[in-house]
Scaffold this motif. Sequence first.
Motif, PDB file in Angstrom:
ATOM      1  N   ALA A 412     -25.901  34.990 -11.853  1.00 26.08           N
ATOM      2  CA  ALA A 412     -24.481  34.564 -11.019  1.00 26.08           C
ATOM      3  C   ALA A 412     -24.408  33.114 -10.615  1.00 26.08           C
ATOM      4  O   ALA A 412     -25.498  32.487 -10.486  1.00 26.08           O
ATOM      5  CB  ALA A 412     -24.601  35.624  -9.545  1.00 26.08           C
ATOM      6  N   GLY A 413     -23.222  32.631 -10.277  1.00 23.46           N
ATOM      7  CA  GLY A 413     -23.186  31.123  -9.798  1.00 23.46           C
ATOM      8  C   GLY A 413     -23.028  30.027 -10.604  1.00 23.46           C
ATOM      9  O   GLY A 413     -23.267  28.822 -10.415  1.00 23.46           O
ATOM     10  N   LEU A 414     -23.122  30.576 -12.159  1.00 23.41           N
ATOM     11  CA  LEU A 414     -23.092  29.268 -12.986  1.00 23.41           C
ATOM     12  C   LEU A 414     -21.700  28.715 -12.977  1.00 23.41           C
ATOM     13  O   LEU A 414     -20.687  29.383 -12.390  1.00 23.41           O
ATOM     14  CB  LEU A 414     -23.184  29.880 -14.476  1.00 23.41           C
ATOM     15  CG  LEU A 414     -24.647  30.628 -14.868  1.00 23.41           C
ATOM     16  CD1 LEU A 414     -24.413  31.058 -16.248  1.00 23.41           C
ATOM     17  CD2 LEU A 414     -25.539  29.514 -14.543  1.00 23.41           C
ATOM     18  N   TRP A 415     -21.568  27.551 -13.142  1.00 18.16           N
ATOM     19  CA  TRP A 415     -20.450  26.495 -13.195  1.00 18.16           C
ATOM     20  C   TRP A 415     -20.107  26.009 -14.431  1.00 18.16           C
ATOM     21  O   TRP A 415     -21.433  25.486 -14.998  1.00 18.16           O
ATOM     22  CB  TRP A 415     -20.568  25.691 -11.923  1.00 18.16           C
ATOM     23  CG  TRP A 415     -18.967  25.316 -11.726  1.00 18.16           C
ATOM     24  CD1 TRP A 415     -18.628  23.823 -12.148  1.00 18.16           C
ATOM     25  CD2 TRP A 415     -18.072  25.647 -10.963  1.00 18.16           C
ATOM     26  NE1 TRP A 415     -17.561  23.717 -11.746  1.00 18.16           N
ATOM     27  CE2 TRP A 415     -16.870  24.666 -10.881  1.00 18.16           C
ATOM     28  CE3 TRP A 415     -17.929  27.044 -10.298  1.00 18.16           C
ATOM     29  CZ2 TRP A 415     -15.858  24.968 -10.601  1.00 18.16           C
ATOM     30  CZ3 TRP A 415     -16.720  26.957  -9.749  1.00 18.16           C
ATOM     31  CH2 TRP A 415     -15.635  26.095  -9.503  1.00 18.16           C
ATOM     32  N   PRO A 416     -18.935  25.827 -14.943  1.00 19.72           N
ATOM     33  CA  PRO A 416     -17.754  26.233 -14.529  1.00 19.72           C
ATOM     34  C   PRO A 416     -17.720  27.812 -14.677  1.00 19.72           C
ATOM     35  O   PRO A 416     -18.326  28.541 -15.544  1.00 19.72           O
ATOM     36  CB  PRO A 416     -16.768  25.493 -15.301  1.00 19.72           C
ATOM     37  CG  PRO A 416     -17.389  25.328 -16.590  1.00 19.72           C
ATOM     38  CD  PRO A 416     -18.821  25.003 -16.303  1.00 19.72           C
ATOM     39  N   SER A 424      -9.308  24.646 -19.593  1.00 15.81           N
ATOM     40  CA  SER A 424      -8.136  24.134 -18.646  1.00 15.81           C
ATOM     41  C   SER A 424      -7.119  25.121 -18.259  1.00 15.81           C
ATOM     42  O   SER A 424      -6.476  25.040 -17.408  1.00 15.81           O
ATOM     43  CB  SER A 424      -7.301  23.464 -19.824  1.00 15.81           C
ATOM     44  OG  SER A 424      -6.740  23.915 -20.624  1.00 15.81           O
ATOM     45  N   GLN A 425      -7.408  26.439 -18.749  1.00 13.48           N
ATOM     46  CA  GLN A 425      -6.599  27.600 -18.099  1.00 13.48           C
ATOM     47  C   GLN A 425      -7.607  28.820 -17.298  1.00 13.48           C
ATOM     48  O   GLN A 425      -6.997  29.832 -16.922  1.00 13.48           O
ATOM     49  CB  GLN A 425      -6.180  28.558 -19.428  1.00 13.48           C
ATOM     50  CG  GLN A 425      -5.061  27.527 -20.215  1.00 13.48           C
ATOM     51  CD  GLN A 425      -3.722  27.257 -19.279  1.00 13.48           C
ATOM     52  OE1 GLN A 425      -3.212  28.117 -18.639  1.00 13.48           O
ATOM     53  NE2 GLN A 425      -3.343  25.938 -19.211  1.00 13.48           N
ATOM     54  N   CYS A 426      -8.657  28.235 -17.060  1.00 15.54           N
ATOM     55  CA  CYS A 426      -9.646  29.039 -16.021  1.00 15.54           C
ATOM     56  C   CYS A 426      -8.995  29.099 -14.761  1.00 15.54           C
ATOM     57  O   CYS A 426      -8.530  28.158 -14.032  1.00 15.54           O
ATOM     58  CB  CYS A 426     -11.126  28.541 -16.171  1.00 15.54           C
ATOM     59  SG  CYS A 426     -12.107  29.476 -15.019  1.00 15.54           S
ATOM     60  N   SER A 427      -8.416  30.483 -14.382  1.00 13.55           N
ATOM     61  CA  SER A 427      -7.982  30.755 -13.102  1.00 13.55           C
ATOM     62  C   SER A 427      -8.426  31.652 -12.395  1.00 13.55           C
ATOM     63  O   SER A 427      -9.005  32.753 -12.732  1.00 13.55           O
ATOM     64  CB  SER A 427      -6.115  30.954 -13.716  1.00 13.55           C
ATOM     65  OG  SER A 427      -5.613  31.460 -12.619  1.00 13.55           O
ATOM     66  N   THR A 428      -8.163  31.550 -11.096  1.00 14.59           N
ATOM     67  CA  THR A 428      -8.402  32.564 -10.218  1.00 14.59           C
ATOM     68  C   THR A 428      -7.386  33.703 -10.191  1.00 14.59           C
ATOM     69  O   THR A 428      -6.275  33.355 -10.759  1.00 14.59           O
ATOM     70  CB  THR A 428      -8.380  31.970  -8.578  1.00 14.59           C
ATOM     71  OG1 THR A 428      -7.060  31.483  -8.169  1.00 14.59           O
ATOM     72  CG2 THR A 428      -9.430  30.944  -8.514  1.00 14.59           C
ATOM     73  N   PRO A 429      -7.392  34.851  -9.501  1.00 10.59           N
ATOM     74  CA  PRO A 429      -6.462  35.827  -9.481  1.00 10.59           C
ATOM     75  C   PRO A 429      -5.052  35.431  -8.854  1.00 10.59           C
ATOM     76  O   PRO A 429      -4.008  35.782  -9.280  1.00 10.59           O
ATOM     77  CB  PRO A 429      -6.913  37.009  -8.662  1.00 10.59           C
ATOM     78  CG  PRO A 429      -8.435  36.732  -8.688  1.00 10.59           C
ATOM     79  CD  PRO A 429      -8.697  35.522  -8.593  1.00 10.59           C
ATOM     80  N   ASN A 430      -5.191  34.326  -7.978  1.00 12.22           N
ATOM     81  CA  ASN A 430      -3.853  33.896  -7.302  1.00 12.22           C
ATOM     82  C   ASN A 430      -3.057  32.970  -8.206  1.00 12.22           C
ATOM     83  O   ASN A 430      -2.024  32.237  -7.972  1.00 12.22           O
ATOM     84  CB  ASN A 430      -4.042  33.561  -5.964  1.00 12.22           C
ATOM     85  CG  ASN A 430      -4.937  32.427  -5.823  1.00 12.22           C
ATOM     86  OD1 ASN A 430      -5.328  31.472  -6.844  1.00 12.22           O
ATOM     87  ND2 ASN A 430      -4.972  31.917  -4.630  1.00 12.22           N
ATOM     88  N   GLY A 431      -3.721  32.517  -9.505  1.00 10.21           N
ATOM     89  CA  GLY A 431      -3.018  31.406 -10.249  1.00 10.21           C
ATOM     90  C   GLY A 431      -3.586  30.008  -9.948  1.00 10.21           C
ATOM     91  O   GLY A 431      -2.956  29.274 -10.877  1.00 10.21           O
ATOM     92  N   THR A 432      -4.864  29.858  -9.343  1.00  4.93           N
ATOM     93  CA  THR A 432      -5.047  28.542  -9.040  1.00  4.93           C
ATOM     94  C   THR A 432      -6.006  28.262 -10.167  1.00  4.93           C
ATOM     95  O   THR A 432      -7.063  29.069 -10.483  1.00  4.93           O
ATOM     96  CB  THR A 432      -5.943  28.310  -7.580  1.00  4.93           C
ATOM     97  OG1 THR A 432      -5.013  28.819  -6.566  1.00  4.93           O
ATOM     98  CG2 THR A 432      -6.558  26.913  -7.627  1.00  4.93           C
ATOM     99  N   HIS A 433      -5.854  27.167 -11.013  1.00  2.00           N
ATOM    100  CA  HIS A 433      -6.466  26.892 -11.970  1.00  2.00           C
ATOM    101  C   HIS A 433      -8.067  26.128 -11.541  1.00  2.00           C
ATOM    102  O   HIS A 433      -7.885  25.211 -10.458  1.00  2.00           O
ATOM    103  CB  HIS A 433      -5.877  25.551 -12.912  1.00  2.00           C
ATOM    104  CG  HIS A 433      -4.794  26.385 -13.765  1.00  2.00           C
ATOM    105  ND1 HIS A 433      -5.148  26.944 -14.879  1.00  2.00           N
ATOM    106  CD2 HIS A 433      -3.430  26.349 -13.663  1.00  2.00           C
ATOM    107  CE1 HIS A 433      -4.176  27.625 -15.436  1.00  2.00           C
ATOM    108  NE2 HIS A 433      -3.004  26.815 -14.778  1.00  2.00           N
TER     109      HIS A 433
END
Length: 435
Positions: A412-416, A424-433
Amino acid sequence: MFLTALVGLALYSSSLPLVYGLDDGSGVGRLPALAYNTWNAYQCNIDEDLIVTTAQLMVSLGLQDVGYNRVNLDDCWAMKNRTADGSLQPDTTRFSKGFNWLTDQLHSMGFQAGIYSDSGWLTCAGYPGSYQNEARDAETFQDWGFDYLKYDNCYIPFDDVLREGVYGKYQRMSGALVNLSKSTGQPPLLFSLCEWGWDQVWLWGASVGHSWRTTGDISPSWDSLASIINTNSFITQATNFYGRNDMDMLQLGNGNMTFDEAKSHFTAWALMKSPLIIGTNLSAITNETLEILTNKEILAINQDPVYGTSISPFRWGVNPDWVSNASYPAQYWSGQSQNGTVFMLLNTLDEPADMTFNLTESAWIRAGIQYNVRDLWTHTDNGTAIRSFTATAVPPHGVVALLLTEAGDEPAGLWPPCAGAADSQCSTPNGTHVE
């Protein structure tokens, strides 16, 4: 006059049906052939004693134990002329006991037997070819007890005689083999097209035979290996359980290849699911060459009963992707196997190199998973790979072969949060890149 006489022969197979492959449900040719062939080591200097001795060496050296189960005669086995009734005949001096005796010997030792012919007037060494005698010769080969036919491409008839393309010329023997199988109830001979890549054989080979040569003849040098690998890197999709690209015979122990080049040669051929056909003089084989030929972990992937497809490049490395370069073929390859994802890292440089890749560059790796790493040459488990893997100091023209298996979720916790090619298209559920 010569052509007139040939055309005037009895057209024992002048009318053959359209054929859509040799898969009769028997499983013949489903997996790549593991075999020995006489040409590279002996050319025309073959006889019945040599064939039997070679089979005995395959047993004593342990080659049969790991799956090499065919012994194939190449060119020069025949008399220079057919018999009065138009039949082929083995050389009466070098094969004085006849081919039924020879194939019985091989079969009694647990081997299948292979023979050679040509789709033209003559074989490449000038012996009778099978053009216009396809059905007669197919029946003869089966009556002699052979299980495999290598079919070459020399002495092609003139267009006004042939009146068909390369595909049609090979389809003639394919049709003869299918008809013979139907009439006798025996499985068809394994049919290996030696067509050298002309006429884009990888597009139609599976409708005619079990394997097809994709290039000219191999020579025992890195330049030749690199060129063949480069050509085949663009046609891997042609290989599956219905047929496969044949990259020509294994040149291990011949020429001046280094040990690392020989390992690369064997690895690429095996993982690309080419037939593995030994062309080495077994009476003079070295322990190093034998070690390569008997690598059970590599052979298991070549003979995988679940996945019949070749590995394919996911990154070219030295060159931009999809760029052909006969000296510097693709370096990063992967594919599926029943036991995990297979990777081949090929150092095409003339100096040692570190080779790094992101796991998800391969289509067969799941994101968010860590993987156990198995080295198929050192036969060791090399820890766990998380997101990427680096092979250090890969020798010049050397190879690394890996088998990756899932080892649970990555920490857990790896970034990105997205480690793939589409960051470049990595997104949260609400659409935040996520940058």
